[in-house]
Design a protein around this motif. Sequence first.
Motif, PDB file in Angstrom:
ATOM      1  N   ASN A   1      -2.583 -10.992  -9.379  1.00  0.00           N
ATOM      2  CA  ASN A   1      -3.051 -11.470  -8.222  1.00  0.00           C
ATOM      3  C   ASN A   1      -2.535 -12.997  -8.275  1.00  0.00           C
ATOM      4  O   ASN A   1      -2.158 -13.486  -9.065  1.00  0.00           O
ATOM      5  CB  ASN A   1      -4.615 -11.639  -8.254  1.00  0.00           C
ATOM      6  CG  ASN A   1      -5.481 -12.413  -9.102  1.00  0.00           C
ATOM      7  OD1 ASN A   1      -5.406 -11.861 -10.376  1.00  0.00           O
ATOM      8  ND2 ASN A   1      -5.885 -13.413  -8.780  1.00  0.00           N
TER       9      ASN A   1
ATOM     10  N   ASP B   1      -6.306 -11.847  -4.175  1.00  0.00           N
ATOM     11  CA  ASP B   1      -5.291 -11.859  -3.589  1.00  0.00           C
ATOM     12  C   ASP B   1      -4.404 -11.098  -4.381  1.00  0.00           C
ATOM     13  O   ASP B   1      -3.687 -11.789  -5.097  1.00  0.00           O
ATOM     14  CB  ASP B   1      -4.883 -13.216  -2.826  1.00  0.00           C
ATOM     15  CG  ASP B   1      -3.794 -13.274  -1.952  1.00  0.00           C
ATOM     16  OD1 ASP B   1      -3.631 -12.184  -1.703  1.00  0.00           O
ATOM     17  OD2 ASP B   1      -3.504 -14.383  -1.589  1.00  0.00           O
ATOM     18  N   ASP B   2      -4.105  -9.826  -4.004  1.00  0.00           N
ATOM     19  CA  ASP B   2      -3.419  -8.976  -5.130  1.00  0.00           C
ATOM     20  C   ASP B   2      -1.975  -9.651  -5.036  1.00  0.00           C
ATOM     21  O   ASP B   2      -1.377  -9.685  -3.740  1.00  0.00           O
ATOM     22  CB  ASP B   2      -3.465  -7.419  -4.656  1.00  0.00           C
ATOM     23  CG  ASP B   2      -2.727  -6.745  -5.564  1.00  0.00           C
ATOM     24  OD1 ASP B   2      -3.257  -6.402  -6.497  1.00  0.00           O
ATOM     25  OD2 ASP B   2      -1.399  -6.378  -5.587  1.00  0.00           O
TER      26      ASP B   2
ATOM     27  N   GLU C   1     -20.576  -0.284  -7.205  1.00  0.00           N
ATOM     28  CA  GLU C   1     -19.319  -0.196  -7.634  1.00  0.00           C
ATOM     29  C   GLU C   1     -19.178   0.879  -8.636  1.00  0.00           C
ATOM     30  O   GLU C   1     -18.167   1.517  -8.970  1.00  0.00           O
ATOM     31  CB  GLU C   1     -18.860  -1.665  -7.875  1.00  0.00           C
ATOM     32  CG  GLU C   1     -18.483  -2.656  -6.752  1.00  0.00           C
ATOM     33  CD  GLU C   1     -18.320  -3.976  -7.081  1.00  0.00           C
ATOM     34  OE1 GLU C   1     -17.860  -4.764  -6.315  1.00  0.00           O
ATOM     35  OE2 GLU C   1     -18.618  -4.506  -8.277  1.00  0.00           O
TER      36      GLU C   1
ATOM     37  N   GLU D   1      -8.383  -1.701  -6.965  1.00  0.00           N
ATOM     38  CA  GLU D   1      -8.737  -1.824  -5.543  1.00  0.00           C
ATOM     39  C   GLU D   1     -10.221  -1.854  -5.166  1.00  0.00           C
ATOM     40  O   GLU D   1     -10.680  -2.263  -4.120  1.00  0.00           O
ATOM     41  CB  GLU D   1      -7.994  -1.266  -4.544  1.00  0.00           C
ATOM     42  CG  GLU D   1      -6.541  -1.787  -4.559  1.00  0.00           C
ATOM     43  CD  GLU D   1      -5.372  -0.906  -3.933  1.00  0.00           C
ATOM     44  OE1 GLU D   1      -6.064   0.191  -3.243  1.00  0.00           O
ATOM     45  OE2 GLU D   1      -4.172  -0.954  -4.105  1.00  0.00           O
ATOM     46  N   TYR D   2     -11.163  -1.545  -6.278  1.00  0.00           N
ATOM     47  CA  TYR D   2     -12.566  -1.670  -5.943  1.00  0.00           C
ATOM     48  C   TYR D   2     -13.078  -3.185  -5.538  1.00  0.00           C
ATOM     49  O   TYR D   2     -14.146  -2.960  -4.910  1.00  0.00           O
ATOM     50  CB  TYR D   2     -13.417  -1.172  -7.157  1.00  0.00           C
ATOM     51  CG  TYR D   2     -13.831  -2.071  -8.456  1.00  0.00           C
ATOM     52  CD1 TYR D   2     -14.973  -2.666  -8.034  1.00  0.00           C
ATOM     53  CD2 TYR D   2     -12.839  -2.103  -9.319  1.00  0.00           C
ATOM     54  CE1 TYR D   2     -15.251  -3.594  -8.991  1.00  0.00           C
ATOM     55  CE2 TYR D   2     -13.205  -3.109 -10.343  1.00  0.00           C
ATOM     56  CZ  TYR D   2     -14.557  -3.792 -10.146  1.00  0.00           C
ATOM     57  OH  TYR D   2     -14.793  -4.642 -11.042  1.00  0.00           O
ATOM     58  N   HIS D   3     -12.339  -3.898  -6.111  1.00  0.00           N
ATOM     59  CA  HIS D   3     -12.874  -5.265  -5.699  1.00  0.00           C
ATOM     60  C   HIS D   3     -11.558  -6.166  -4.962  1.00  0.00           C
ATOM     61  O   HIS D   3     -11.602  -7.093  -5.334  1.00  0.00           O
ATOM     62  CB  HIS D   3     -13.289  -6.176  -6.898  1.00  0.00           C
ATOM     63  CG  HIS D   3     -12.248  -5.941  -8.259  1.00  0.00           C
ATOM     64  ND1 HIS D   3     -10.917  -5.477  -8.187  1.00  0.00           N
ATOM     65  CD2 HIS D   3     -12.738  -6.052  -9.479  1.00  0.00           C
ATOM     66  CE1 HIS D   3     -10.555  -5.656  -9.363  1.00  0.00           C
ATOM     67  NE2 HIS D   3     -11.323  -5.934 -10.106  1.00  0.00           N
ATOM     68  N   ALA D   4     -10.984  -5.403  -4.135  1.00  0.00           N
ATOM     69  CA  ALA D   4      -9.743  -6.233  -3.500  1.00  0.00           C
ATOM     70  C   ALA D   4     -10.129  -7.162  -2.619  1.00  0.00           C
ATOM     71  O   ALA D   4      -9.268  -8.211  -2.305  1.00  0.00           O
ATOM     72  CB  ALA D   4      -9.028  -4.940  -2.662  1.00  0.00           C
ATOM     73  N   ASP D   5     -11.542  -7.347  -2.203  1.00  0.00           N
ATOM     74  CA  ASP D   5     -11.905  -8.381  -1.408  1.00  0.00           C
ATOM     75  C   ASP D   5     -12.045  -9.745  -2.107  1.00  0.00           C
ATOM     76  O   ASP D   5     -11.966 -10.726  -1.646  1.00  0.00           O
ATOM     77  CB  ASP D   5     -13.212  -8.034  -0.694  1.00  0.00           C
ATOM     78  CG  ASP D   5     -14.266  -7.613  -1.702  1.00  0.00           C
ATOM     79  OD1 ASP D   5     -14.082  -6.947  -2.678  1.00  0.00           O
ATOM     80  OD2 ASP D   5     -15.393  -8.134  -1.636  1.00  0.00           O
ATOM     81  N   ARG D   6     -12.110  -9.375  -3.574  1.00  0.00           N
ATOM     82  CA  ARG D   6     -12.416 -10.832  -4.459  1.00  0.00           C
ATOM     83  C   ARG D   6     -10.908 -11.395  -4.810  1.00  0.00           C
ATOM     84  O   ARG D   6     -11.045 -12.508  -5.119  1.00  0.00           O
ATOM     85  CB  ARG D   6     -13.107 -10.350  -5.629  1.00  0.00           C
ATOM     86  CG  ARG D   6     -14.473  -9.859  -5.323  1.00  0.00           C
ATOM     87  CD  ARG D   6     -15.401  -9.543  -6.501  1.00  0.00           C
ATOM     88  NE  ARG D   6     -16.212  -8.375  -6.405  1.00  0.00           N
ATOM     89  CZ  ARG D   6     -16.624  -7.990  -7.523  1.00  0.00           C
ATOM     90  NH1 ARG D   6     -16.364  -8.470  -8.766  1.00  0.00           N
ATOM     91  NH2 ARG D   6     -17.295  -6.878  -7.268  1.00  0.00           N
TER      92      ARG D   6
ATOM     93  N   LYS E   1       0.923  -1.051  -0.015  1.00  0.00           N
ATOM     94  CA  LYS E   1       0.161  -0.016   0.029  1.00  0.00           C
ATOM     95  C   LYS E   1       0.782   1.405   0.058  1.00  0.00           C
ATOM     96  O   LYS E   1       0.400   2.326  -0.748  1.00  0.00           O
ATOM     97  CB  LYS E   1      -0.824  -0.046   1.274  1.00  0.00           C
ATOM     98  CG  LYS E   1      -1.966  -1.105   1.031  1.00  0.00           C
ATOM     99  CD  LYS E   1      -3.062  -1.211   2.175  1.00  0.00           C
ATOM    100  CE  LYS E   1      -4.320  -1.981   1.925  1.00  0.00           C
ATOM    101  NZ  LYS E   1      -5.335  -1.557   2.990  1.00  0.00           N
TER     102      LYS E   1
END
Length: 325
Positions: free
Chosen positions: A63, A44-45, A205, A37-42, A11
């Motif tokens: 990812n 594993d970057d 989103e 990062e709008y879908h960072a929860d989906r 970050k």
Amino acid sequence: MTNLTVKKYLKSDYNIWNDFIGRAKNATFLFHRDFMEYHADRFDDFSLLVFEDQKLVSVLPANKVSETIHSHQGLTYGGLVYREQIKLAAVIEIFQAVLSFLNKNNFQKLYFKTLPSVYHLKPSEEVLYVLFLAEAKLIRRDSLSVIDLSQENSTSKIRKRGFQKAISNQLIIKEEDHFESFWNEVLIPNLEVKHNAKPVHSVDEMDSLKTHFPENIHQFNIYLEDKIIAGTTVFETETVAHCQYISKNENQENLGSLDYLFHYLIQERFAKKRFFDFGISNENQGRNLNAGLSYWKESFGASTVVHDFYEVETSNYNKLNGIFV
């Protein structure tokens, strides 16, 4: 190049990453961290930065899934990003450094999606040559339907008839800042009925992305009186106007709504862009073609640009030794 180092994105790299994306010759706003990062929860970057000494020379949006690395699966396209001044030999060394880094970190494969040529600010196919040298395997090829707006393009008679029909039906085009009516009244119902699917992006989103990228994301709706009947969501880059979503109410077949809308987008709203990209008409990882959909796009004057996807063994970094003569 000497003293190349590869590191995973943190970050704290937010500013240096975005500054690099803004100066690259083969990047779009999709590679900005606020989009990724709008879908960072989906996902594993596992995005990577490559430095020569202390200077950032390349980035890879990515990812991880188990023991594999993917060109970021939350993005339509991807690839190794670099600046205009870079030389082919340097890209070879950078890609070798990336493969070596991944291999030493116990990742067996890299699934690599390219950036279609129409999105390049300047010719940027160095990495395609490197993939060949690394014996990467082509595993998917999509066909984009693209209009080169710098040339004259012929529209079919049936599209022209649809345009005239829309005029007689007094349809109205509106560019709007919100996505709710198109999503809830047109797009979601159609995707559910035709494909048993949902849009990749939610309304919330899209509203958030629009806030971050107001000059890049556009919503165009078609109305019959005060009733929405069709629309498209356009992602605009420096060279391309790309249709991210296209949908119409099936019970409005004969109104000419999409013929009218795309005549306006191609001939007026985005006429000064270099390319207009309708997107793909493929299914099954590129191995099937929706011929009717492809024909519909081609009837506006579009032709084919391919979008390639590769699989490369990270141990193949060794194959990039002894290249230079």
